[in-house]
Write a protein that holds these residues in place. Structure first.
Motif, PDB file in Angstrom:
ATOM      1  N   TYR A  49      88.872  73.766 -50.109  1.00  0.00           N
ATOM      2  CA  TYR A  49      88.869  72.343 -49.505  1.00  0.00           C
ATOM      3  C   TYR A  49      87.995  72.478 -48.179  1.00  0.00           C
ATOM      4  CZ  TYR A  49      89.306  67.788 -47.690  1.00  0.00           C
ATOM      5  OH  TYR A  49      89.477  66.507 -47.036  1.00  0.00           O
ATOM      6  N   ASN A  50      87.027  71.772 -48.369  1.00  0.00           N
ATOM      7  CA  ASN A  50      85.953  71.463 -47.203  1.00  0.00           C
ATOM      8  C   ASN A  50      85.058  72.467 -47.071  1.00  0.00           C
ATOM      9  OD1 ASN A  50      85.125  69.061 -45.899  1.00  0.00           O
ATOM     10  ND2 ASN A  50      86.179  69.760 -43.795  1.00  0.00           N
ATOM     11  N   ASP A  51      84.826  73.458 -48.082  1.00  0.00           N
ATOM     12  CA  ASP A  51      83.714  74.618 -47.861  1.00  0.00           C
ATOM     13  C   ASP A  51      82.607  74.055 -48.589  1.00  0.00           C
ATOM     14  OD1 ASP A  51      85.485  76.178 -46.222  1.00  0.00           O
ATOM     15  OD2 ASP A  51      85.728  77.772 -47.959  1.00  0.00           O
ATOM     16  N   SER A  52      81.445  74.692 -48.362  1.00  0.00           N
ATOM     17  CA  SER A  52      80.356  74.195 -49.370  1.00  0.00           C
ATOM     18  C   SER A  52      79.746  75.397 -50.131  1.00  0.00           C
ATOM     19  CB  SER A  52      79.075  73.945 -48.085  1.00  0.00           C
ATOM     20  OG  SER A  52      79.403  73.085 -47.313  1.00  0.00           O
ATOM     21  N   TYR A  53      79.710  74.771 -51.390  1.00  0.00           N
ATOM     22  CA  TYR A  53      79.108  75.503 -52.804  1.00  0.00           C
ATOM     23  C   TYR A  53      77.728  75.253 -53.273  1.00  0.00           C
ATOM     24  CZ  TYR A  53      84.010  76.755 -52.538  1.00  0.00           C
ATOM     25  OH  TYR A  53      85.536  77.156 -51.964  1.00  0.00           O
ATOM     26  N   SER A 106      74.613  71.335 -55.383  1.00  0.00           N
ATOM     27  CA  SER A 106      75.246  71.792 -54.001  1.00  0.00           C
ATOM     28  C   SER A 106      76.339  70.692 -53.844  1.00  0.00           C
ATOM     29  CB  SER A 106      74.228  71.808 -53.005  1.00  0.00           C
ATOM     30  OG  SER A 106      73.335  72.844 -53.079  1.00  0.00           O
ATOM     31  N   TRP A 107      77.505  70.845 -53.089  1.00  0.00           N
ATOM     32  CA  TRP A 107      78.324  69.936 -52.895  1.00  0.00           C
ATOM     33  C   TRP A 107      79.551  70.785 -51.745  1.00  0.00           C
ATOM     34  CZ3 TRP A 107      78.724  73.228 -56.786  1.00  0.00           C
ATOM     35  CH2 TRP A 107      79.908  73.815 -57.155  1.00  0.00           C
ATOM     36  N   THR A 108      80.245  69.813 -51.189  1.00  0.00           N
ATOM     37  CA  THR A 108      81.169  70.174 -50.236  1.00  0.00           C
ATOM     38  C   THR A 108      82.648  69.750 -50.981  1.00  0.00           C
ATOM     39  OG1 THR A 108      80.120  69.555 -48.291  1.00  0.00           O
ATOM     40  CG2 THR A 108      82.487  69.757 -48.104  1.00  0.00           C
ATOM     41  N   ALA A 109      83.466  70.778 -51.076  1.00  0.00           N
ATOM     42  CA  ALA A 109      84.763  70.698 -52.047  1.00  0.00           C
ATOM     43  C   ALA A 109      85.609  69.606 -51.227  1.00  0.00           C
ATOM     44  CB  ALA A 109      85.248  72.150 -52.379  1.00  0.00           C
ATOM     45  N   TYR A 110      85.941  68.678 -52.156  1.00  0.00           N
ATOM     46  CA  TYR A 110      87.170  67.837 -51.725  1.00  0.00           C
ATOM     47  C   TYR A 110      88.227  68.030 -52.599  1.00  0.00           C
ATOM     48  CZ  TYR A 110      83.528  65.887 -48.630  1.00  0.00           C
ATOM     49  OH  TYR A 110      82.832  65.970 -47.418  1.00  0.00           O
ATOM     50  N   GLY A 133      66.004  77.601 -81.830  1.00  0.00           N
ATOM     51  CA  GLY A 133      66.068  78.957 -81.144  1.00  0.00           C
ATOM     52  C   GLY A 133      67.395  78.913 -80.826  1.00  0.00           C
ATOM     53  N   HIS A 134      67.718  80.280 -80.371  1.00  0.00           N
ATOM     54  CA  HIS A 134      68.977  80.657 -79.432  1.00  0.00           C
ATOM     55  C   HIS A 134      68.795  80.679 -78.068  1.00  0.00           C
ATOM     56  CE1 HIS A 134      72.614  83.041 -79.146  1.00  0.00           C
ATOM     57  NE2 HIS A 134      72.143  83.463 -78.191  1.00  0.00           N
ATOM     58  N   TYR A 135      69.579  79.765 -77.427  1.00  0.00           N
ATOM     59  CA  TYR A 135      69.582  79.688 -75.707  1.00  0.00           C
ATOM     60  C   TYR A 135      70.819  80.130 -75.299  1.00  0.00           C
ATOM     61  CZ  TYR A 135      65.883  76.328 -77.094  1.00  0.00           C
ATOM     62  OH  TYR A 135      64.558  75.768 -77.491  1.00  0.00           O
ATOM     63  N   CYS A 136      70.529  80.658 -73.937  1.00  0.00           N
ATOM     64  CA  CYS A 136      71.916  80.877 -73.088  1.00  0.00           C
ATOM     65  C   CYS A 136      71.763  80.045 -71.693  1.00  0.00           C
ATOM     66  CB  CYS A 136      71.990  82.496 -72.804  1.00  0.00           C
ATOM     67  SG  CYS A 136      72.374  83.325 -74.290  1.00  0.00           S
ATOM     68  N   LEU A 137      73.132  79.673 -71.098  1.00  0.00           N
ATOM     69  CA  LEU A 137      73.101  79.007 -69.961  1.00  0.00           C
ATOM     70  C   LEU A 137      73.743  79.678 -69.002  1.00  0.00           C
ATOM     71  CD1 LEU A 137      72.800  76.654 -67.943  1.00  0.00           C
ATOM     72  CD2 LEU A 137      75.046  75.796 -69.112  1.00  0.00           C
ATOM     73  N   HIS A 138      73.118  80.393 -67.914  1.00  0.00           N
ATOM     74  CA  HIS A 138      73.570  81.425 -66.891  1.00  0.00           C
ATOM     75  C   HIS A 138      73.831  80.349 -65.665  1.00  0.00           C
ATOM     76  CE1 HIS A 138      72.063  84.717 -69.409  1.00  0.00           C
ATOM     77  NE2 HIS A 138      71.288  84.017 -69.629  1.00  0.00           N
ATOM     78  N   ALA A 139      74.802  80.845 -64.930  1.00  0.00           N
ATOM     79  CA  ALA A 139      75.514  79.923 -63.858  1.00  0.00           C
ATOM     80  C   ALA A 139      76.023  80.895 -62.608  1.00  0.00           C
ATOM     81  CB  ALA A 139      76.124  78.970 -64.172  1.00  0.00           C
ATOM     82  N   ASP A 140      75.707  81.042 -61.493  1.00  0.00           N
ATOM     83  CA  ASP A 140      76.069  81.739 -60.565  1.00  0.00           C
ATOM     84  C   ASP A 140      76.853  80.672 -59.522  1.00  0.00           C
ATOM     85  OD1 ASP A 140      75.317  84.594 -60.577  1.00  0.00           O
ATOM     86  OD2 ASP A 140      73.510  83.642 -60.913  1.00  0.00           O
ATOM     87  N   LEU A 141      78.033  81.010 -59.027  1.00  0.00           N
ATOM     88  CA  LEU A 141      78.660  80.057 -57.983  1.00  0.00           C
ATOM     89  C   LEU A 141      78.576  80.860 -56.550  1.00  0.00           C
ATOM     90  CD1 LEU A 141      80.632  77.940 -56.994  1.00  0.00           C
ATOM     91  CD2 LEU A 141      82.540  79.191 -57.722  1.00  0.00           C
ATOM     92  N   ASN A 142      78.334  80.206 -55.690  1.00  0.00           N
ATOM     93  CA  ASN A 142      78.100  80.855 -54.277  1.00  0.00           C
ATOM     94  C   ASN A 142      78.613  80.031 -53.284  1.00  0.00           C
ATOM     95  OD1 ASN A 142      75.612  82.916 -54.730  1.00  0.00           O
ATOM     96  ND2 ASN A 142      74.897  80.937 -55.922  1.00  0.00           N
ATOM     97  N   GLU A 143      79.239  80.321 -52.093  1.00  0.00           N
ATOM     98  CA  GLU A 143      79.645  79.742 -51.266  1.00  0.00           C
ATOM     99  C   GLU A 143      78.426  79.886 -50.248  1.00  0.00           C
ATOM    100  OE1 GLU A 143      83.794  79.546 -48.246  1.00  0.00           O
ATOM    101  OE2 GLU A 143      83.272  81.139 -49.576  1.00  0.00           O
ATOM    102  N   GLY A 164      75.572  78.141 -44.710  1.00  0.00           N
ATOM    103  CA  GLY A 164      74.565  77.490 -44.006  1.00  0.00           C
ATOM    104  C   GLY A 164      73.337  78.200 -43.673  1.00  0.00           C
ATOM    105  N   SER A 165      72.306  77.710 -43.345  1.00  0.00           N
ATOM    106  CA  SER A 165      70.886  78.515 -43.155  1.00  0.00           C
ATOM    107  C   SER A 165      70.529  79.595 -44.045  1.00  0.00           C
ATOM    108  CB  SER A 165      71.156  78.982 -41.659  1.00  0.00           C
ATOM    109  OG  SER A 165      71.206  78.159 -40.518  1.00  0.00           O
ATOM    110  N   GLY A 166      70.970  79.087 -45.463  1.00  0.00           N
ATOM    111  CA  GLY A 166      70.461  80.059 -46.316  1.00  0.00           C
ATOM    112  C   GLY A 166      71.520  81.426 -46.664  1.00  0.00           C
ATOM    113  N   ALA A 167      72.517  81.272 -45.881  1.00  0.00           N
ATOM    114  CA  ALA A 167      73.505  82.473 -45.642  1.00  0.00           C
ATOM    115  C   ALA A 167      74.578  82.290 -46.883  1.00  0.00           C
ATOM    116  CB  ALA A 167      74.061  82.667 -44.628  1.00  0.00           C
ATOM    117  N   MET A 168      74.412  82.858 -48.160  1.00  0.00           N
ATOM    118  CA  MET A 168      75.309  82.420 -49.375  1.00  0.00           C
ATOM    119  C   MET A 168      76.038  83.626 -49.672  1.00  0.00           C
ATOM    120  SD  MET A 168      73.886  79.495 -51.659  1.00  0.00           S
ATOM    121  CE  MET A 168      72.370  80.351 -52.197  1.00  0.00           C
ATOM    122  N   ILE A 169      77.409  83.769 -49.887  1.00  0.00           N
ATOM    123  CA  ILE A 169      78.007  84.647 -50.350  1.00  0.00           C
ATOM    124  C   ILE A 169      78.585  84.094 -52.020  1.00  0.00           C
ATOM    125  CG2 ILE A 169      80.340  85.575 -50.480  1.00  0.00           C
ATOM    126  CD1 ILE A 169      80.465  84.777 -47.653  1.00  0.00           C
TER     127      ILE A 169
END
Length: 183
Positions: free
Chosen positions: A71-75, A95-99, A115-125, A128-133
């Motif tokens: 809760y209240n972290d940015s993703y 991008s959002w803040t978790a409520y 054709g054949h397609y794949c959707l890829h997704a990464d979740l990051n925390e 701020g200032s470009g620092a993502m985990i």
């Protein structure tokens, strides 16, 4: 499978026909799952489309769900849709803040080439200032047009993989099945 170590796993399955000693490839499916908490932090991501096989010109609806959010972290979710040859067809981010502890984002494509397609997704925390985990990754694949079983080889045989859950706690067993149809 009992006793898998924490991590991200995928089950891949190919269906082949033996034509007098020569294997003819018929269909492919895969499914992925996670044991434990990704990189040891909270936050998991799951991707899926509303079907695995679409007729030519059909609208494709896909969803990306994030779970176990703080809760209240940015993703930030970074996603990409790739054509079978690895070419990027579409990409973006959410991008959002978790409520809430879960969040679902939806995507729609309406005129994809066969054709054949794949959707890829990464979740990051986002710190701020470009620092993502980085927290987690998932993908799902689907076929648009080109054959009755979506593979483009003109056959009707299909193979499907399934598991009992996409996320398993550390130390739990995973049950999987592989089903072939229209043989």
């Amino acid at each position: 499978w009992p006793g898998l170590t924490d991590g991200y796993y995928c089950l891949y399955a190919d269906l082949n026909r033996d034509d007098n000693g020569t294997l003819m490839w018929l269909d492919y499916d895969s499914i992925c799952f996670q044991i434990g908490g990704g990189n040891g932090t909270s936050g998991n991501i799951f991707t899926w489309a509303d079907s695995y096989n679409y007729s030519s010109g059909a609208t494709v609806n896909a969803s990306i769900t994030s779970t176990d959010l703080t809760y209240n972290d940015s993703y930030v979710i970074e996603w990409e849709l790739e054509y079978g040859n690895g070419t990027s067809v579409d990409y973006g981010n959410f991008s959002w803040t978790a409520y809430y502890i879960n969040s679902t984002e939806n995507l729609t494509w309406s005129i994809l080439a066969d054709g054949h397609y794949c959707l890829h997704a990464d979740l990051n925390e986002d710190h701020g200032s470009g620092a993502m985990i980085w927290l987690d990754y998932d993908y799902t694949c689907f076929q648009v047009g080109n054959a009755s079983n979506g593979t483009g080889n003109g056959t009707v045989e299909n193979i499907y993989t399934s598991i009992d859950d996409y996320y398993h706690a550390s130390g739990s067993s995973v049950n999987a099945s592989i089903t072939s149809t229209d043989l």
